[in-house]
Design a protein around this motif. Structure first.
Motif, PDB file in Angstrom:
ATOM      1  N   ALA A   1      45.705  41.339  37.117  1.00  0.00           N
ATOM      2  CA  ALA A   1      46.925  40.959  36.403  1.00  0.00           C
ATOM      3  C   ALA A   1      47.713  39.925  37.200  1.00  0.00           C
ATOM      4  O   ALA A   1      48.303  39.014  36.637  1.00  0.00           O
ATOM      5  CB  ALA A   1      47.779  42.191  36.136  1.00  0.00           C
ATOM      6  N   LYS A   2      47.691  40.068  38.511  1.00  0.00           N
ATOM      7  CA  LYS A   2      48.410  39.137  39.389  1.00  0.00           C
ATOM      8  C   LYS A   2      47.582  37.889  39.674  1.00  0.00           C
ATOM      9  O   LYS A   2      48.014  37.030  40.439  1.00  0.00           O
ATOM     10  CB  LYS A   2      48.747  39.837  40.715  1.00  0.00           C
ATOM     11  N   LYS A   3      46.387  37.836  39.108  1.00  0.00           N
ATOM     12  CA  LYS A   3      45.456  36.725  39.338  1.00  0.00           C
ATOM     13  C   LYS A   3      45.213  36.486  40.825  1.00  0.00           C
ATOM     14  O   LYS A   3      45.157  35.342  41.297  1.00  0.00           O
ATOM     15  CB  LYS A   3      45.956  35.451  38.652  1.00  0.00           C
ATOM     16  N   GLU A   4      45.089  37.578  41.552  1.00  0.00           N
ATOM     17  CA  GLU A   4      44.827  37.460  42.985  1.00  0.00           C
ATOM     18  C   GLU A   4      43.400  37.002  43.221  1.00  0.00           C
ATOM     19  O   GLU A   4      42.516  37.271  42.411  1.00  0.00           O
ATOM     20  CB  GLU A   4      45.076  38.817  43.679  1.00  0.00           C
ATOM     21  N   GLU A   5      43.198  36.337  44.342  1.00  0.00           N
ATOM     22  CA  GLU A   5      41.874  35.798  44.630  1.00  0.00           C
ATOM     23  C   GLU A   5      40.867  36.907  44.915  1.00  0.00           C
ATOM     24  O   GLU A   5      39.764  36.890  44.412  1.00  0.00           O
ATOM     25  CB  GLU A   5      41.964  34.853  45.822  1.00  0.00           C
ATOM     26  N   HIS A   6      41.275  37.850  45.751  1.00  0.00           N
ATOM     27  CA  HIS A   6      40.365  38.952  46.074  1.00  0.00           C
ATOM     28  C   HIS A   6      40.649  40.160  45.185  1.00  0.00           C
ATOM     29  O   HIS A   6      41.761  40.692  45.189  1.00  0.00           O
ATOM     30  CB  HIS A   6      40.496  39.349  47.540  1.00  0.00           C
ATOM     31  N   VAL A   7      39.649  40.578  44.433  1.00  0.00           N
ATOM     32  CA  VAL A   7      39.774  41.771  43.608  1.00  0.00           C
ATOM     33  C   VAL A   7      38.830  42.827  44.194  1.00  0.00           C
ATOM     34  O   VAL A   7      37.623  42.605  44.274  1.00  0.00           O
ATOM     35  CB  VAL A   7      39.409  41.476  42.137  1.00  0.00           C
ATOM     36  N   PRO A   8      39.374  43.964  44.628  1.00  0.00           N
ATOM     37  CA  PRO A   8      38.555  44.936  45.371  1.00  0.00           C
ATOM     38  C   PRO A   8      37.670  45.818  44.485  1.00  0.00           C
ATOM     39  O   PRO A   8      37.773  47.038  44.504  1.00  0.00           O
ATOM     40  CB  PRO A   8      39.607  45.758  46.125  1.00  0.00           C
ATOM     41  N   PHE A   9      36.754  45.187  43.746  1.00  0.00           N
ATOM     42  CA  PHE A   9      35.860  45.918  42.851  1.00  0.00           C
ATOM     43  C   PHE A   9      34.996  46.949  43.577  1.00  0.00           C
ATOM     44  O   PHE A   9      34.632  47.979  43.023  1.00  0.00           O
ATOM     45  CB  PHE A   9      34.917  44.945  42.140  1.00  0.00           C
ATOM     46  N   ARG A  10      34.614  46.645  44.817  1.00  0.00           N
ATOM     47  CA  ARG A  10      33.596  47.458  45.484  1.00  0.00           C
ATOM     48  C   ARG A  10      34.125  48.756  46.090  1.00  0.00           C
ATOM     49  O   ARG A  10      33.366  49.525  46.663  1.00  0.00           O
ATOM     50  CB  ARG A  10      32.895  46.629  46.560  1.00  0.00           C
ATOM     51  N   ASN A  11      35.430  48.997  45.940  1.00  0.00           N
ATOM     52  CA  ASN A  11      35.984  50.196  46.567  1.00  0.00           C
ATOM     53  C   ASN A  11      35.645  51.500  45.870  1.00  0.00           C
ATOM     54  O   ASN A  11      35.885  52.570  46.400  1.00  0.00           O
ATOM     55  CB  ASN A  11      37.500  50.065  46.694  1.00  0.00           C
ATOM     56  N   SER A  12      35.121  51.430  44.632  1.00  0.00           N
ATOM     57  CA  SER A  12      34.693  52.667  43.970  1.00  0.00           C
ATOM     58  C   SER A  12      33.550  52.369  43.008  1.00  0.00           C
ATOM     59  O   SER A  12      33.387  51.231  42.558  1.00  0.00           O
ATOM     60  CB  SER A  12      35.863  53.309  43.210  1.00  0.00           C
ATOM     61  N   LYS A  13      32.764  53.403  42.715  1.00  0.00           N
ATOM     62  CA  LYS A  13      31.642  53.262  41.778  1.00  0.00           C
ATOM     63  C   LYS A  13      32.124  52.781  40.424  1.00  0.00           C
ATOM     64  O   LYS A  13      31.502  51.936  39.786  1.00  0.00           O
ATOM     65  CB  LYS A  13      30.943  54.615  41.582  1.00  0.00           C
ATOM     66  N   LEU A  14      33.226  53.361  39.961  1.00  0.00           N
ATOM     67  CA  LEU A  14      33.735  53.043  38.629  1.00  0.00           C
ATOM     68  C   LEU A  14      34.084  51.557  38.500  1.00  0.00           C
ATOM     69  O   LEU A  14      33.652  50.888  37.564  1.00  0.00           O
ATOM     70  CB  LEU A  14      34.978  53.901  38.340  1.00  0.00           C
TER      71      LEU A  14
END
Ligand code: ADP
Ligand code: MG
Length: 353
Positions: free
Chosen positions: A299-312
């Motif tokens: 939503a904040k259009k941040e460069e790093h999105v921490p997708f890998r922090n959980s299986k979901l």
């Protein structure tokens, strides 16, 4: 303070709040005010909770009160569902404490047609529209998978081999502790997700899917008796992949519809957890806060999105970023003893909204 200003900043993320009716087993109702600036009475934008004399107002894209029927709710998401047929990747989540109405919202009650939830209604609509588009040369191929994420491990709910439906390998921080791990998630360059060993079923009608859903629900409840009310402790992920091809124009579309009944969001202190239960709760907390972090970063259009922090979040990565569309339901229990949890849920939703 209201969150209207944030509404303009966000892209394809919407949050709907739904308050279920007070049930006979509930205690007294909580002090809650819903505002209805819209034309229909069951639908508004604002919800205000009162705790210890303090007012806590929130604004969402829509707020449904206890009178909103399953159909009232479905009408508000039917366009979003249809966009999956147009080639969009769509995620619809239900978030809230156990007993707040997540499963009722997503699945509903299969015994009564009026009480069917968003999943069966969405599928009926998708098949109906895909049929009607045949006149214009469209042919669709649909595939379904249904899985559950419990303690950061995936379980295939459509596996014909029940005993191997479980990913029995122990994991720590998503890394296999011993042996080869089934249900490994991979994303290809086209943004398609592959989960190794996961059952994928070709489907041609909404009826076929409803029997698959029954199988999945049964498989989930089989797990529950063995695993201590596991269903409220796991994330349920229904995925419909849609491949459309137009034989007149040779146009091609690929859409995905993910419908997710999240694990109960109740906090650790309330469940008084120890041992396995503690580990379970920590896994849920971690994956729900990862989800919040991911949606917030998007939503904040941040460069790093921490997708890998959980299986979901890793599983849903291609369906959360880019031009995909996300809707989160925050389900609320109206009883006074839930006020604390309700406030937590509303704050969670306000953060991603
Ligand atoms: P959750 O999945 O969040 O744990 P459920 O969907 O199982 O919660 O709902 C808890 C109870 O409340 C169920 O008995 C369900 O039928 C009932 N319920 C939930 N939402 C509604 C609603 N909007 N109208 C009527 N009953 C509801
Ligand atoms: Mg449930």
């Amino acid at each position: 303070k209201l969150h209207n200003t944030i509404l303009e900043l966000k892209g394809n993320i919407r949050v709907f709040c739904r308050v279920r009716p007070l049930l006979p087993d509930d205690g007294p109702g909580t002090d809650m005010v819903l505002s209805y600036p819209m034309s229909t009475e069951a639908l508004g934008r604002g919800i205000e909770l009162v705790q210890s004399g303090q007012k806590y107002p929130f604004t969402f894209d829509k707020v449904f009160n206890h009178e909103a029927s399953q159909q009232d709710v479905f009408i508000e998401i039917s366009q979003l569902v249809q966009s999956a047929l147009d080639g969009y990747k769509v995620c619809i989540f239900a978030y809230g404490q156990t007993g707040s109405g997540k499963t009722y919202t997503m699945m509903g009650r299969p015994d009564a047609p009026d009480l069917k939830g968003l999943i069966p209604r969405s599928l009926e609509q998708i098949f109906q529209i895909s049929q009607s588009l045949r006149d214009q040369g469209w042919n669709y191929k649909m595939q379904v998978s249904v899985l559950e994420i419990y303690n950061e491990t995936i379980r295939d709910l459509l596996s014909s081999n029940r005993s191997s439906g479980f990913d029995s390998t122990r994991t720590e921080n998503g890394v296999s502790v011993s042996g080869k791990q089934p249900y490994t998630i991979k994303h290809d360059v086209n943004g398609n997700t592959h989960v190794s060993d996961l059952t994928i079923v070709d489907v041609c009608s909404a009826n076929e899917i409803s029997s698959l859903l029954q199988q999945a629900a049964q498989s989930r409840s089989v797990g529950r008796t063995h695993m201590n009310e596991q269903s409220s402790r796991s994330h349920f992920v229904f995925t419909l992949r849609i491949c459309g091809f137009n034989e007149n124009t040779e146009q091609q579309v690929q859409g995905v519809l993910n419908l997710i009944d999240l694990a109960g969001s109740e906090r650790l202190s309330r469940s008084g957890a120890t041992g396995d239960r503690l580990k379970e709760t920590q896994a849920i907390n971690k994956s729900l806060s990862s989800l919040s972090d991911v949606i917030f970063a998007l939503a904040k259009k941040e460069e790093h999105v921490p997708f890998r922090n959980s299986k979901l979040t890793y599983l849903l990565q291609p369906c959360l970023g880019g031009d995909s569309k996300t809707l989160m339901f925050v389900n609320i229990s109206p009883d006074a003893s839930s006020t604390g949890e309700s406030l937590c849920s509303l704050r969670f939703a306000a953060r991603v909204n």
